[in-house]
Structure formats: structure tokens, C-alpha cells
Write a protein that holds these residues in place. Structure first.
Motif, short mmCIF file in Angstrom:
data_model
loop_
_atom_site.label_atom_id
_atom_site.label_comp_id
_atom_site.label_asym_id
_atom_site.label_seq_id
_atom_site.Cartn_x
_atom_site.Cartn_y
_atom_site.Cartn_z
N GLU A 176 21.80 14.88 -8.19
CA GLU A 176 22.52 14.90 -6.92
C GLU A 176 22.38 16.29 -6.30
O GLU A 176 22.14 17.28 -6.99
CB GLU A 176 24.01 14.56 -7.13
N ARG A 177 22.54 16.33 -4.99
CA ARG A 177 22.34 17.58 -4.25
C ARG A 177 23.25 17.57 -3.04
O ARG A 177 23.41 16.53 -2.39
CB ARG A 177 20.87 17.69 -3.83
N MET A 178 23.87 18.70 -2.75
CA MET A 178 24.67 18.82 -1.53
C MET A 178 23.97 19.77 -0.58
O MET A 178 23.57 20.88 -0.98
CB MET A 178 26.08 19.32 -1.84
N TRP A 192 22.81 19.44 -8.90
CA TRP A 192 23.15 18.98 -10.23
C TRP A 192 21.85 18.59 -10.91
O TRP A 192 21.15 17.67 -10.44
CB TRP A 192 24.13 17.80 -10.15
N THR A 199 23.92 12.94 -16.03
CA THR A 199 23.85 13.27 -14.60
C THR A 199 23.57 14.75 -14.40
O THR A 199 22.94 15.12 -13.42
CB THR A 199 25.14 12.90 -13.87
N HIS A 246 35.29 12.16 -9.55
CA HIS A 246 34.36 12.77 -8.62
C HIS A 246 33.57 11.67 -7.91
O HIS A 246 33.14 10.69 -8.54
CB HIS A 246 33.33 13.64 -9.35
N ILE A 248 30.73 12.75 -6.56
CA ILE A 248 29.51 13.30 -7.12
C ILE A 248 29.47 13.00 -8.62
O ILE A 248 30.41 13.34 -9.35
CB ILE A 248 29.44 14.82 -6.86
N THR A 249 28.44 12.34 -9.06
CA THR A 249 28.19 11.92 -10.46
C THR A 249 29.07 10.75 -10.91
O THR A 249 28.83 10.18 -11.95
CB THR A 249 28.34 13.05 -11.50
N THR A 281 22.07 12.43 -2.14
CA THR A 281 22.30 13.56 -1.25
C THR A 281 23.68 13.46 -0.61
O THR A 281 24.07 12.41 -0.11
CB THR A 281 21.24 13.62 -0.14
N TRP A 282 24.41 14.57 -0.67
CA TRP A 282 25.70 14.71 -0.02
C TRP A 282 25.60 15.77 1.06
O TRP A 282 24.84 16.73 0.92
CB TRP A 282 26.77 15.14 -1.03
N GLY A 290 33.23 14.00 -2.39
CA GLY A 290 32.42 14.29 -3.57
C GLY A 290 33.23 14.89 -4.70
O GLY A 290 33.01 14.58 -5.87
N TYR A 293 37.37 11.89 -5.20
CA TYR A 293 37.01 10.64 -4.53
C TYR A 293 38.23 9.89 -4.00
O TYR A 293 38.14 9.21 -2.98
CB TYR A 293 36.24 9.76 -5.51
#
Length: 307
Positions: A176-178, A192, A199, A246, A248-249, A281-282, A290, A293
Motif C-alpha cells: 500500500e502507498r499513500m 508499506w 502486508t 486500519h 490501510i492493510t 493507493t490512498w 486509512g 476505519y
């Protein structure tokens, strides 16, 4: 086919202001087991870890001194060293066996004020339940009883650069990426990165160089995360983020602080990662979702408190 390259996060070497307070927290609250204590340093492992230590605490400050990743075999160090030399711009040196207690020789990199080490072997001391017809957990567990170190999140200014280095030299891949916004080429705010099927083994967040955001311990499920939070509250350990999920993940989490101000996490869940799974992608405007939640809020400390 034999495994190659980085296998997992092996250790976090953190600084603490008072060793007695730190020992009480990590042994009595988190339930880590001391393996060696000497020269202002305390070596710790979880009950389901077989190597000598996964956490090294050193008296004299706060934050992270260095982190170590274990590679599968000694030849991997030569391969990675050649790739690092070809990559350039990242200081690289060999380290000798014994520079880190119970740890083999290896490689050392420095990026964004962080020291990152690779090694191929560590003294084995065994898991607490053994490996012959073992029970599912030890009968005597203190506090939370964290079984293993899971991941760490470090801060630095050049997130794009360290993500590229980990991908091109160490063969990590992003789960994952922000990014700052929806525009093409928007700067990376956080990444991440996985070395296998988790993850993330390591994550990086844009912030001041050489700073620690948190290091995390894996628990078996959501019930264990909430039970851990109950115990922390009972013992007046300051929480930073109460139990939540989260975005994210998809991991389940609680953040809290050790007596020195280093942020810890208990973590469970998350999905299984594979190298061919598309990177999520965030955008920065969705950081609340993220991070938390359910409430979709960013705690005041998440982007401002580092150690």
C-alpha cells in the motif's frame, strides 16, 4: 526452489530513558522474555520467536538506533551488496560478527538518518513451547504475551527514495502507498513494504529524518487486541489510538507508549500479500479512513509525535 534475499524483520534496537521502567513495561506488560542483560542493554524476544532477540533496548535516550533484517543465506549478502553498489548514493559497509551481540556478520546501510542492517544468522534459543509436539501457547504468560515482533514504521523526509531503494536493492514490494493527491506524479507520503506474504515488514512515513513512529507486535486476533488494550488501561499505560481497524492493510490495532515515549502497537488481522497483488493507493485526504476505519479521524499525535 530455495528462498533468497530478505526473509523478515529481525530486530529493532531502541533507546529508552530508564531501563528499570522499560524492563517492567516490555516484560510485564507486553510479556517479552529477557535473554541477556548487560552494559545498559536488555535483549528481549517473544515466546514464539526462536532467535536470541527481536528487541534490543539501550539506556540513554528515546527513538530507534537501528533495525535489522534477516536474509535467508550468507550468499544473499554478496548479491545485495553488489546491487547496492550499482544503485549508488546510499552509504554501505560490511559489519563483523560480534558487533551486534549474538548476530552474524552482515551489511549496513544508512538512509535518511536510519541505520539498516542485514544479517544471515543469529544465535537460536528456541520457542517457549518447543518444536516437538508443542502446545499452542506457554502456560505461563505475563501481561499481553506478545508472541512475535511484526513490523516497524520509521519517519524520514525522502519516502520516495527509500521506497525505491528497498524495491530495487532489497527486492521488497509495496502493498500500500499513500500519495499527496490524485495528480500524476504526486509525492509519496507513506509506503508499506513487504518482503514476503505480510502486508508489511517495514513502513516509512514522511517526517523528520532518523525518527521512530512505532514498532509493532503481532497478536492472534481482534479479541487479543482488545484484551491487550484492557490490560494496558488497567495498568495506566497511555494509549495513543484505542482499538480499531486500519483501512490501510485492514489490520486491527491499538497504539500506546512505553515509559520513554516510544510508540508501540499490538496488531492482528490484515490480508495475505503476494508480489503480484496490485498495490493499494490512498490519497492524503483519506488518511482518517486509512488510520481509523471506523471513526475516520486522524489523532492529533499520529503525524506529530515521533521518538
Amino acid at each position: 526452489m530455495a528462498l533468497t534475499g530478505v526473509t523478515r524483520l529481525g530486530y529493532v534496537h531502541a533507546k529508552v530513558t530508564d531501563m528499570a521502567d522499560a524492563k517492567q513495561h516490555y516484560c510485564e506488560n507486553l510479556g517479552l522474555l529477557p535473554t541477556t542483560e548487560e552494559d545498559g542493554k536488555l535483549y528481549l524476544k517473544g515466546w514464539d520467536e526462536w532467535d536470541h532477540h527481536s528487541v534490543l533496548l539501550e539506556e540513554g535516550g528515546v527513538g530507534v538506533t537501528k533495525i535489522g533484517f534477516k536474509v535467508n543465506k550468507v550468499e544473499d549478502l554478496d548479491t545485495i551488496e553488489k546491487k547496492a553498489q550499482a544503485y549508488g548514493d546510499v552509504p554501505t559497509e560490511r559489519m563483523s560478527a560480534g558487533e551486534n551481540a549474538e548476530v552474524s556478520d552482515g551489511l549496513r546501510f544508512r538512509f535518511g538518518g536510519h541505520t539498516i542492517e542485514l544479517y544471515h544468522d543469529m544465535t537460536e534459543v528456541g520457542v517457549e513451547v518447543g518444536v516437538i509436539n508443542p502446545d499452542s501457547f506457554p502456560q505461563e504468560i505475563k501481561g499481553i504475551g506478545a508472541p512475535i515482533l511484526d513490523h516497524a514504521l520509521l519517519a524520514l523526509d525522502d519516502v520516495d527514495g527509500i521506497e525505491r531503494f528497498f524495491m530495487e536493492v532489497l527486492d521488497f514490494y509495496p502493498s500500500e502507498r499513500m500519495v499527496a493527491d490524485h495528480s500524476e506524479g504526486a509525492p509519496v507520503i507513506a509506503t508499506w513494504l513487504s518482503a514476503g506474504n505480510k502486508t508489511h515488514d517495514i513502513a516509512f512515513l514522511k517526517g523528520p529524518d532518523a525518527k521512530l513512529h512505532h514498532f509493532s507486535f503481532y497478536l492472534k486476533d481482534w479479541g487479543a487486541v482488545t484484551a491487550a488494550a484492557d490490560l494496558l488501561v488497567h495498568r495506566d499505560v497511555p494509549l495513543d489510538l484505542v482499538p480499531t481497524r486500519h483501512g490501510i492493510t485492514r489490520g486491527e490495532t491499538t497504539y500506546f507508549f512505553d515509559p520513554s515515549g516510544n510508540r508501540n502497537e499490538t496488531f492482528s488481522g490484515a490480508y495475505v500479500m503476494y508480489p503480484d497483488r496490485p498495490c493499494v493507493t490512498w490519497t492524503m485526504d483519506q488518511l482518517g479512513k486509512g488510520l481509523d476505519y471506523y471513526r475516520r479521524e486522524v489523532t492529533d499525535t499520529f503525524l506529530t509525535v515521533f521518538s
